[in-house]
Scaffold this motif. Structure first.
Motif, PDB file in Angstrom:
ATOM      1  N   ASP A 124     -90.724 -84.133 -51.978  1.00  0.00           N
ATOM      2  CA  ASP A 124     -90.987 -83.656 -53.337  1.00  0.00           C
ATOM      3  C   ASP A 124     -90.966 -82.131 -53.444  1.00  0.00           C
ATOM      4  N   LYS A 125     -90.899 -81.437 -52.327  1.00  0.00           N
ATOM      5  CA  LYS A 125     -90.925 -79.977 -52.356  1.00  0.00           C
ATOM      6  C   LYS A 125     -89.612 -79.433 -52.916  1.00  0.00           C
ATOM      7  N   PRO A 126     -89.668 -78.348 -53.695  1.00  0.00           N
ATOM      8  CA  PRO A 126     -88.433 -77.769 -54.247  1.00  0.00           C
ATOM      9  C   PRO A 126     -87.628 -77.041 -53.183  1.00  0.00           C
ATOM     10  N   MET A 127     -86.408 -76.689 -53.535  1.00  0.00           N
ATOM     11  CA  MET A 127     -85.516 -76.010 -52.604  1.00  0.00           C
ATOM     12  C   MET A 127     -86.068 -74.642 -52.220  1.00  0.00           C
ATOM     13  N   SER A 128     -86.753 -73.980 -53.149  1.00  0.00           N
ATOM     14  CA  SER A 128     -87.316 -72.661 -52.862  1.00  0.00           C
ATOM     15  C   SER A 128     -88.331 -72.728 -51.724  1.00  0.00           C
ATOM     16  N   TRP A 129     -89.093 -73.822 -51.631  1.00  0.00           N
ATOM     17  CA  TRP A 129     -90.066 -74.001 -50.555  1.00  0.00           C
ATOM     18  C   TRP A 129     -89.356 -74.049 -49.203  1.00  0.00           C
ATOM     19  N   VAL A 130     -88.299 -74.858 -49.133  1.00  0.00           N
ATOM     20  CA  VAL A 130     -87.540 -74.982 -47.889  1.00  0.00           C
ATOM     21  C   VAL A 130     -86.888 -73.650 -47.535  1.00  0.00           C
ATOM     22  N   LEU A 131     -86.372 -72.950 -48.552  1.00  0.00           N
ATOM     23  CA  LEU A 131     -85.680 -71.687 -48.312  1.00  0.00           C
ATOM     24  C   LEU A 131     -86.622 -70.652 -47.707  1.00  0.00           C
ATOM     25  N   TRP A 132     -87.812 -70.501 -48.276  1.00  0.00           N
ATOM     26  CA  TRP A 132     -88.736 -69.481 -47.771  1.00  0.00           C
ATOM     27  C   TRP A 132     -89.286 -69.837 -46.393  1.00  0.00           C
ATOM     28  N   MET A 133     -89.491 -71.099 -46.133  1.00  0.00           N
ATOM     29  CA  MET A 133     -89.909 -71.500 -44.792  1.00  0.00           C
ATOM     30  C   MET A 133     -88.831 -71.152 -43.770  1.00  0.00           C
ATOM     31  N   THR A 134     -87.580 -71.390 -44.142  1.00  0.00           N
ATOM     32  CA  THR A 134     -86.469 -71.075 -43.242  1.00  0.00           C
ATOM     33  C   THR A 134     -86.363 -69.571 -43.007  1.00  0.00           C
ATOM     34  N   VAL A 135     -86.535 -68.790 -44.076  1.00  0.00           N
ATOM     35  CA  VAL A 135     -86.453 -67.331 -43.954  1.00  0.00           C
ATOM     36  C   VAL A 135     -87.497 -66.812 -42.967  1.00  0.00           C
ATOM     37  N   TRP A 136     -88.738 -67.245 -43.129  1.00  0.00           N
ATOM     38  CA  TRP A 136     -89.800 -66.744 -42.249  1.00  0.00           C
ATOM     39  C   TRP A 136     -89.634 -67.226 -40.813  1.00  0.00           C
ATOM     40  N   ARG A 137     -89.094 -68.425 -40.640  1.00  0.00           N
ATOM     41  CA  ARG A 137     -88.880 -68.926 -39.272  1.00  0.00           C
ATOM     42  C   ARG A 137     -87.802 -68.103 -38.566  1.00  0.00           C
ATOM     43  N   TYR A 138     -86.723 -67.802 -39.271  1.00  0.00           N
ATOM     44  CA  TYR A 138     -85.659 -67.001 -38.675  1.00  0.00           C
ATOM     45  C   TYR A 138     -86.112 -65.565 -38.416  1.00  0.00           C
ATOM     46  N   ILE A 139     -86.912 -65.025 -39.325  1.00  0.00           N
ATOM     47  CA  ILE A 139     -87.436 -63.671 -39.117  1.00  0.00           C
ATOM     48  C   ILE A 139     -88.299 -63.624 -37.862  1.00  0.00           C
ATOM     49  N   SER A 140     -89.115 -64.646 -37.655  1.00  0.00           N
ATOM     50  CA  SER A 140     -89.967 -64.681 -36.458  1.00  0.00           C
ATOM     51  C   SER A 140     -89.120 -64.733 -35.190  1.00  0.00           C
ATOM     52  N   MET A 141     -88.004 -65.441 -35.224  1.00  0.00           N
ATOM     53  CA  MET A 141     -87.135 -65.526 -34.048  1.00  0.00           C
ATOM     54  C   MET A 141     -86.482 -64.180 -33.746  1.00  0.00           C
ATOM     55  N   GLY A 142     -86.259 -63.373 -34.796  1.00  0.00           N
ATOM     56  CA  GLY A 142     -85.698 -62.055 -34.579  1.00  0.00           C
ATOM     57  C   GLY A 142     -86.610 -61.150 -33.772  1.00  0.00           C
ATOM     58  N   PHE A 143     -87.927 -61.362 -33.898  1.00  0.00           N
ATOM     59  CA  PHE A 143     -88.888 -60.570 -33.133  1.00  0.00           C
ATOM     60  C   PHE A 143     -88.984 -61.029 -31.671  1.00  0.00           C
ATOM     61  N   LEU A 144     -88.320 -62.122 -31.331  1.00  0.00           N
ATOM     62  CA  LEU A 144     -88.424 -62.669 -29.973  1.00  0.00           C
ATOM     63  C   LEU A 144     -87.218 -62.340 -29.104  1.00  0.00           C
ATOM     64  N   PHE A 145     -86.024 -62.492 -29.647  1.00  0.00           N
ATOM     65  CA  PHE A 145     -84.824 -62.395 -28.826  1.00  0.00           C
ATOM     66  C   PHE A 145     -84.644 -61.018 -28.195  1.00  0.00           C
ATOM     67  N   THR A 146     -84.683 -59.978 -29.012  1.00  0.00           N
ATOM     68  CA  THR A 146     -84.398 -58.636 -28.487  1.00  0.00           C
ATOM     69  C   THR A 146     -85.414 -58.180 -27.445  1.00  0.00           C
ATOM     70  N   PRO A 147     -86.733 -58.265 -27.707  1.00  0.00           N
ATOM     71  CA  PRO A 147     -87.694 -57.824 -26.681  1.00  0.00           C
ATOM     72  C   PRO A 147     -87.610 -58.625 -25.388  1.00  0.00           C
ATOM     73  N   MET A 148     -87.417 -59.939 -25.496  1.00  0.00           N
ATOM     74  CA  MET A 148     -87.350 -60.752 -24.281  1.00  0.00           C
ATOM     75  C   MET A 148     -86.085 -60.462 -23.487  1.00  0.00           C
ATOM     76  N   ASN A 149     -84.957 -60.292 -24.178  1.00  0.00           N
ATOM     77  CA  ASN A 149     -83.728 -59.949 -23.464  1.00  0.00           C
ATOM     78  C   ASN A 149     -83.847 -58.606 -22.768  1.00  0.00           C
ATOM     79  N   THR A 150     -84.438 -57.628 -23.473  1.00  0.00           N
ATOM     80  CA  THR A 150     -84.604 -56.297 -22.889  1.00  0.00           C
ATOM     81  C   THR A 150     -85.524 -56.338 -21.679  1.00  0.00           C
ATOM     82  N   ALA A 151     -86.622 -57.087 -21.805  1.00  0.00           N
ATOM     83  CA  ALA A 151     -87.570 -57.187 -20.690  1.00  0.00           C
ATOM     84  C   ALA A 151     -86.951 -57.888 -19.490  1.00  0.00           C
TER      85      ALA A 151
END
Length: 199
Positions: A124-151
C-alpha cells in the motif's frame, strides 16, 4: 549433479593450491595473509552481498508485486545511484580528513537503519516511499565503498596494490553479487514451492 559438484570442488582446490605455490601466480592469494587486508576484504564481501541481495529483492518487489514496468523500476533506482555517486566523492574527501573508521561506521549505521526501514514496506506504500528508501540506502553504501577500498590498499605494499585492487573488485562486483543472488534465488524458489503446496 554429485559428480559435477565433486569436479568443481576438486578444480577449486587445485586452483588454490597452484596459485599459492607458484612464484608468480595469476591471482596473488597470499595477500590474504595480511590480516588487515583479509578482514577488510571480508567486510567488502558482506557489504556487497547485502547490497546486491537487497537490490535483487527490490526489483522483484517492484515488478512482480507492485506491477511496475522496467522503466518505472529503473526510475526508482536512478536517484539513489546519483546520490551514491555524489556520496562516494564526499566519502573520499572525508576519509582524507577524518579517521576512515568513523566514515565506515557512519555508513554502516545508515545502511542498518535504511534496511530496517525497508521492513515496514507494504504493497500500500506509494512510489515516493520506495524511492526515498532506495535513495538513503544507496547514499549509505557510498560512505562504505571508498573508505574500505582505501583502507584495504593502504595495508599493502606499493608493488601489491594493483593485485589488491583487483581482488577487492572481484569481492565487491563478482563474488558478493553471485553468492547473494544465487542464494536468494534458491530461497525464493523453495519458499514459493512450500507456499504452493500449502495453498
Amino acid at each position: 549433479r554429485s559428480r559435477k559438484r565433486h569436479k568443481n570442488r576438486s578444480s577449486f582446490v587445485a586452483f588454490v593450491a597452484i596459485e599459492l605455490y607458484r612464484q608468480e601466480p595469476l591471482v596473488e592469494l597470499r595477500l590474504y595473509k595480511n590480516v588487515a587486508f583479509a578482514v577488510i576484504s571480508l567486510a567488502v564481501l558482506l557489504n556487497s552481498m547485502c547490497g546486491w541481495g537487497s537490490g535483487f529483492l527490490q526489483t522483484i518487489l517492484l515488478q512482480r508485486l507492485l506491477d511496475y514496468t522496467p522503466a518505472q523500476a529503473g526510475f526508482v533506482i536512478l536517484p539513489g545511484a546519483l546520490g551514491m555517486a555524489c556520496t562516494t566523492l564526499l566519502a573520499g574527501r572525508l576519509s582524507d580528513k577524518l579517521d576512515r573508521r568513523y566514515v565506515v561506521l557512519f555508513g554502516l549505521g545508515m545502511f542498518i537503519v535504511t534496511s530496517y526501514w525497508f521492513s515496514f514496506l507494504t504493497l500500500d506504500k506509494p512510489m515516493s516511499w520506495v524511492l526515498w528508501m532506495t535513495v538513503w540506502r544507496y547514499i549509505s553504501m557510498g560512505f562504505l565503498f571508498t573508505p574500505m577500498n582505501t583502507a584495504a590498499l593502504a595495508a599493502l605494499p606499493p608493488e601489491k596494490m594493483r593485485m589488491g585492487s583487483g581482488l577487492i573488485t572481484i569481492m565487491q562486483q563478482g563474488i558478493g553479487g553471485t553468492i547473494s543472488i544465487a542464494g536468494l534465488t534458491t530461497i525464493l524458489q523453495q519458499r514459493a514451492a512450500y507456499h504452493a503446496t500449502v495453498l
